[in-house]
Design a protein around this motif. Structure first.
Motif, PDB file in Angstrom:
ATOM      1  N   ASN A   1       8.914 -10.639   5.497  1.00  0.00           N
ATOM      2  CA  ASN A   1       7.637 -10.233   6.087  1.00  0.00           C
ATOM      3  C   ASN A   1       7.799  -8.945   6.897  1.00  0.00           C
ATOM      4  O   ASN A   1       6.960  -8.039   6.825  1.00  0.00           O
ATOM      5  CB  ASN A   1       7.101 -11.340   6.994  1.00  0.00           C
ATOM      6  CG  ASN A   1       6.651 -12.578   6.228  1.00  0.00           C
ATOM      7  OD1 ASN A   1       6.455 -12.530   5.013  1.00  0.00           O
ATOM      8  ND2 ASN A   1       6.485 -13.677   6.931  1.00  0.00           N
ATOM      9  N   ALA A   2       8.877  -8.867   7.685  1.00  0.00           N
ATOM     10  CA  ALA A   2       9.107  -7.679   8.516  1.00  0.00           C
ATOM     11  C   ALA A   2       9.385  -6.451   7.663  1.00  0.00           C
ATOM     12  O   ALA A   2       9.057  -5.316   8.071  1.00  0.00           O
ATOM     13  CB  ALA A   2      10.264  -7.932   9.477  1.00  0.00           C
ATOM     14  N   MET A   3       9.992  -6.623   6.495  1.00  0.00           N
ATOM     15  CA  MET A   3      10.207  -5.491   5.588  1.00  0.00           C
ATOM     16  C   MET A   3       8.861  -4.872   5.203  1.00  0.00           C
ATOM     17  O   MET A   3       8.721  -3.645   5.136  1.00  0.00           O
ATOM     18  CB  MET A   3      10.993  -5.947   4.359  1.00  0.00           C
ATOM     19  CG  MET A   3      12.448  -6.303   4.669  1.00  0.00           C
ATOM     20  SD  MET A   3      13.274  -7.332   3.407  1.00  0.00           S
ATOM     21  CE  MET A   3      13.312  -6.206   2.008  1.00  0.00           C
TER      22      MET A   3
ATOM     23  N   GLU B   1      11.963  -1.383  12.472  1.00  0.00           N
ATOM     24  CA  GLU B   1      12.471  -0.040  12.768  1.00  0.00           C
ATOM     25  C   GLU B   1      12.988   0.632  11.499  1.00  0.00           C
ATOM     26  O   GLU B   1      12.817   1.847  11.300  1.00  0.00           O
ATOM     27  CB  GLU B   1      13.574  -0.113  13.825  1.00  0.00           C
ATOM     28  CG  GLU B   1      13.101  -0.507  15.215  1.00  0.00           C
ATOM     29  CD  GLU B   1      12.399   0.633  15.954  1.00  0.00           C
ATOM     30  OE1 GLU B   1      12.382   1.775  15.430  1.00  0.00           O
ATOM     31  OE2 GLU B   1      11.873   0.366  17.046  1.00  0.00           O
ATOM     32  N   LYS B   2      13.643  -0.132  10.638  1.00  0.00           N
ATOM     33  CA  LYS B   2      14.117   0.430   9.368  1.00  0.00           C
ATOM     34  C   LYS B   2      12.935   0.883   8.514  1.00  0.00           C
ATOM     35  O   LYS B   2      12.988   1.942   7.865  1.00  0.00           O
ATOM     36  CB  LYS B   2      14.974  -0.595   8.620  1.00  0.00           C
ATOM     37  CG  LYS B   2      16.327  -0.829   9.257  1.00  0.00           C
ATOM     38  CD  LYS B   2      17.159  -1.850   8.475  1.00  0.00           C
ATOM     39  CE  LYS B   2      18.542  -2.006   9.104  1.00  0.00           C
ATOM     40  NZ  LYS B   2      19.389  -3.005   8.413  1.00  0.00           N
TER      41      LYS B   2
ATOM     42  N   THR C   1       0.803  -1.219   0.000  1.00  0.00           N
ATOM     43  CA  THR C   1       0.000   0.000   0.000  1.00  0.00           C
ATOM     44  C   THR C   1       0.838   1.273   0.000  1.00  0.00           C
ATOM     45  O   THR C   1       0.342   2.340  -0.346  1.00  0.00           O
ATOM     46  CB  THR C   1      -0.922   0.008   1.227  1.00  0.00           C
ATOM     47  OG1 THR C   1      -0.134  -0.216   2.414  1.00  0.00           O
ATOM     48  CG2 THR C   1      -1.973  -1.100   1.114  1.00  0.00           C
ATOM     49  N   SER C   2       2.124   1.184   0.380  1.00  0.00           N
ATOM     50  CA  SER C   2       2.977   2.376   0.420  1.00  0.00           C
ATOM     51  C   SER C   2       3.546   2.722  -0.944  1.00  0.00           C
ATOM     52  O   SER C   2       3.974   3.861  -1.169  1.00  0.00           O
ATOM     53  CB  SER C   2       4.131   2.169   1.411  1.00  0.00           C
ATOM     54  OG  SER C   2       5.073   1.236   0.889  1.00  0.00           O
ATOM     55  N   GLY C   3       3.587   1.737  -1.851  1.00  0.00           N
ATOM     56  CA  GLY C   3       4.223   1.949  -3.140  1.00  0.00           C
ATOM     57  C   GLY C   3       5.729   1.986  -3.077  1.00  0.00           C
ATOM     58  O   GLY C   3       6.394   2.317  -4.068  1.00  0.00           O
TER      59      GLY C   3
ATOM     60  N   GLY D   1       4.248  -0.669   6.913  1.00  0.00           N
ATOM     61  CA  GLY D   1       2.820  -0.535   7.157  1.00  0.00           C
ATOM     62  C   GLY D   1       1.943  -1.330   6.227  1.00  0.00           C
ATOM     63  O   GLY D   1       0.723  -1.092   6.156  1.00  0.00           O
ATOM     64  N   HIS D   2       2.521  -2.297   5.511  1.00  0.00           N
ATOM     65  CA  HIS D   2       1.729  -3.096   4.577  1.00  0.00           C
ATOM     66  C   HIS D   2       0.890  -4.123   5.331  1.00  0.00           C
ATOM     67  O   HIS D   2       1.358  -4.694   6.328  1.00  0.00           O
ATOM     68  CB  HIS D   2       2.632  -3.802   3.568  1.00  0.00           C
ATOM     69  CG  HIS D   2       3.445  -2.859   2.744  1.00  0.00           C
ATOM     70  ND1 HIS D   2       4.545  -3.256   2.010  1.00  0.00           N
ATOM     71  CD2 HIS D   2       3.325  -1.515   2.524  1.00  0.00           C
ATOM     72  CE1 HIS D   2       5.062  -2.218   1.380  1.00  0.00           C
ATOM     73  NE2 HIS D   2       4.345  -1.149   1.684  1.00  0.00           N
TER      74      HIS D   2
END
Length: 708
Positions: free
Chosen positions: A697-699, A670-671, A298-300, A704-705
């Motif tokens: 997954n954490a990426m 955090e990144k 969703t962030s693109g 915020g996906h």
């Protein structure tokens, strides 16, 4: 062990030494791997020892300590920030346990500032001789640039060679087929000659440089023009004037079978094969595997990962295993450049031989595939024998058809393949050959969507310490400008858009070399390698992939935040900057001097073992063996630690003094938050085959996906 920072001066702890890191103090040396158990024979045994300091402040003298006593010392010639090394041999006549440590020192008058290696403990067994071990052995004189090998006391047959992985069955294509056969001997007595025997007959022989007990390797290509079963043996030999002592490998059997057609290249000889329409897509798309779950981007933002050619072997990770549904970018590592490749020759003789074979008949500064079998010849489900493109490239055509949103870029260079890029950046003629070649490469293999340059590094400091100049920064910008012009011309020809990216050091010092005001205008993404800040190439402990600077990471400019802010201050648009996540850990054994429960207050020893390379381990293995799960607190004596200043994770075992610096789901999230806060372009990871899905997954989670 040795606790003096200044020989003959007041005592200073290893902790204080690591914390202070004075400008005059060299970087810490690392003792090379060596066996830990030796047996006395006829009352004595010789133990060779070698050390390396891979990068950093040089020393001009080194000492070897045995059980706190100096038993050897030698002068060195400083060479800027380049690597140093030394070697000698110790003679033992008594059984027992011995602690060995190397001090690398900078001598100025009566003062010596020293950095110590970790402690290596060896055990000598057997019946002792009639006199104790000498304090001052007769050493082999070291050569700090290229140490002389330690010759064995008595001639002995070399250690056993083993074949590297290759196909056991090949198919004749047009009446012939070639197969590259390579071998390795990882540790032991060296040979000075090797032979390849086919069905008992020597078909290839070559001389070798002996450096007992270091690894040796070799390779050659064999050709077949008839079907049958062929037996191969490698003989590793020590040849002298009056003897030839050889040790044979196990037998490797290769079956050569006939093709099912006329060998016309799979297109009937008329060039009609089209990988976009003629490849069998029955097995595609593949479902997400391991712990990967589907996300909505969703962030693109970019969510990329490096996929490496050699991963199909030991890790058995193939294009079908890539979680392409969760990626916007795949970077294919690596595409080499023909020409001067001394860094590769020193690091990987087998790979150097394979590259020379691929470059035969091609001009310097042309690009080629490195492992032709892996890239173009290996059979996958749906392939047919006379298909002109098989291997990983055929699979990437399939992946692209199944996931057309994914951008796939060839990554040119890499740590051991960057040597020719120094010429490409600063020599107009070399650059012209390179650009014509890489454009033709992505025109031919048109699943590629652009070019990624991984020049390590403009200005120097890469695998080959002899390379690098002040002109590299402007040369990099010129290369970006001319590549963009060539890609725009290709776009006009094909109607497609092409991206231009570069993987860049995450350290401010190396970033400062580049003319960013010019370079960024031509680039789509700058992939900051915000990892490898610290590692077991020396004993300085720090977060190898920290987001922010902290007292636990003592070197200025070694954090993602510092690198990002530097580029922003140079005028680079935030949307072009991507942060790197590490799908692996870097770690040290024999950490000494840690206090207050904080391992980073100590000094590191040798690199961790048990992974694919000393000092490095895949995230998925660390999670399983030391963490106990992606959000767990640790198992098997390890505790998962968190530095809230650096926003960095690690695992620590105080009993074994083992420390591993890693990215976890927590640090990667955090990144992602940092990327959103500063409106950066996205995140990428090195390398996808080392993950089990939790880091990728954490990426997404950090950006915020939401899950699909």
């Amino acid at each position: 062990m040795f606790k003096q920072a200044v020989k003959g001066g007041s005592g200073i702890s290893l902790l204080l030494l690591a914390a202070s890191i004075q400008a005059a103090t060299p970087n810490a040396p690392v003792i090379s791997w060596m066996p830990t158990d030796y047996t006395l024979q006829n009352g004595s045994v010789q133990v060779p020892l070698r050390w390396d300091m891979w990068w950093g402040s040089n020393g001009n003298k080194w000492y070897l300590h045995k059980n706190d006593s100096v038993v050897y010392e030698a002068a060195l010639t400083p060479n800027g920030q380049n690597a140093q090394s030394g070697s000698t041999s110790l003679s033992f006549t008594q059984p027992g346990s011995y602690q060995l440590q190397v001090s690398l020192c900078d001598v100025s008058g009566s003062t010596e500032h020293c950095a110590q290696s970790g402690i290596t403990t060896i055990t000598i067994s057997g019946t002792g001789g009639s006199k104790p071990d000498p304090v001052e052995p007769d050493p082999v004189d070291p050569d700090p640039v290229d140490p002389d090998p330690v010759e064995p006391v008595n001639p002995a047959a070399p250690a056993k060679p083993t074949f590297a992985w290759s196909e056991n069955s090949v198919t004749l294509n047009g009446g012939s087929v070639s197969l590259n056969l390579a071998w390795n001997m990882w540790w032991g007595n060296n040979g000075n000659l090797w032979q390849l025997k086919q069905n008992g007959t020597v078909v290839h022989s070559a001389s070798l440089s002996s450096a007992t007990p270091a690894a040796q390797s070799g390779s050659t290509s064999v050709s077949f023009n008839s079907t049958g079963s062929y037996n191969f043996v490698v003989s590793l030999c020590q040849q002298s004037s009056d003897a030839l002592l050889c040790t044979d490998s196990d037998v490797k059997t290769v079956s050569v079978v006939a093709g099912s057609g006329g060998g016309d290249g799979g297109d009937g000889g008329d060039g009609s094969f089209d990988p976009w329409t003629d490849l069998d897509m029955t097995a595609w798309p593949h479902p997400l595997k391991q712990n990967n779950v589907a996300f909505n981007n969703t962030s693109g933002k970019k969510v990329g990962a490096y996929f490496v050619e050699w991963g199909i072997y030991g890790r058995a990770f193939h294009a079908a295993d890539i979680p392409a549904q969760n990626l916007t970018h795949i970077y294919y590592g690596f595409i080499p450049v023909c020409g001067p490749n001394e860094g590769l020759r020193q690091a990987n003789p087998e790979g150097y031989a394979a590259l020379n074979s691929q470059c035969s008949g091609k001009p310097d500064y042309s690009v080629v595939v490195h492992d032709k079998f892996a890239a173009l010849e290996k059979g996958y489900p749906g392939d047919v024998w006379d298909q002109p493109i098989r291997g990983i490239f055929a699979e990437l055509y399939r992946l692209k058809q199944a996931h057309p949103h994914v951008k796939i870029l060839p990554s040119v260079g890499g740590w051991t393949l960057s040597d020719p890029l120094y010429d490409v950046g600063t020599n107009a003629a070399a650059r012209a050959v390179f650009i014509d070649s890489i454009i033709d490469f992505i025109r031919t293999y048109d699943f590629f969507d652009g070019i990624d340059i991984d020049w390590e590094f403009p200005g120097g400091g890469g695998a080959n310490p002899a390379l690098g100049s002040a002109q590299d920064g402007a040369g990099f910008a010129t290369l970006m400008r001319e590549l963009r012009q060539a890609l725009d011309a290709l776009s006009a020809e094909t109607g497609r858009d092409y991206e231009l990216a570069a993987a860049m050091s995450g350290g401010v010092e190396k970033l400062s070399v580049v003319d960013w005001e010019d370079a960024h205008q031509h680039m789509d993404y700058i992939n900051l390698m915000t990892y490898d800040y610290y590692g077991a190439w020396n004993g300085v402990l720090g977060h190898q992939t920290g987001l922010y600077p902290s007292p636990n990471s003592p070197i200025s400019g070694f954090s993602a935040h510092e690198a990002v802010q530097y580029l922003l201050n140079r005028g680079v648009p935030a949307g072009k900057i991507a942060l790197g996540a590490a799908m692996y850990g870097r770690g040290w054994q024999n950490v000494a001097g840690a206090t207050g429960g904080n391992p980073f207050t100590g000094t590191g020893g040798d690199g961790i073992t048990g992974g694919w390379e000393r000092g490095i381990m895949d995230y998925k293995q660390i999670e399983a063996d030391f963490m106990g799960g992606p959000e767990a607190s640790g198992v098997n004596g390890f505790t998962v630690g968190w530095d809230d200043t650096a926003k960095a994770s690690y695992v620590w075992n105080p009993a074994s003094n083992t420390l591993i610096s890693i990215d976890t789901k927590r640090s990667v999230r955090e990144k992602g938050a940092y990327i959103l806060q500063h409106q950066l372009g996205g995140i990428f990871a090195w390398e996808i085959d080392a993950d089990n899905g939790h880091i990728l997954n954490a990426m997404h989670e950090g950006l915020g996906h939401t899950q699909q």
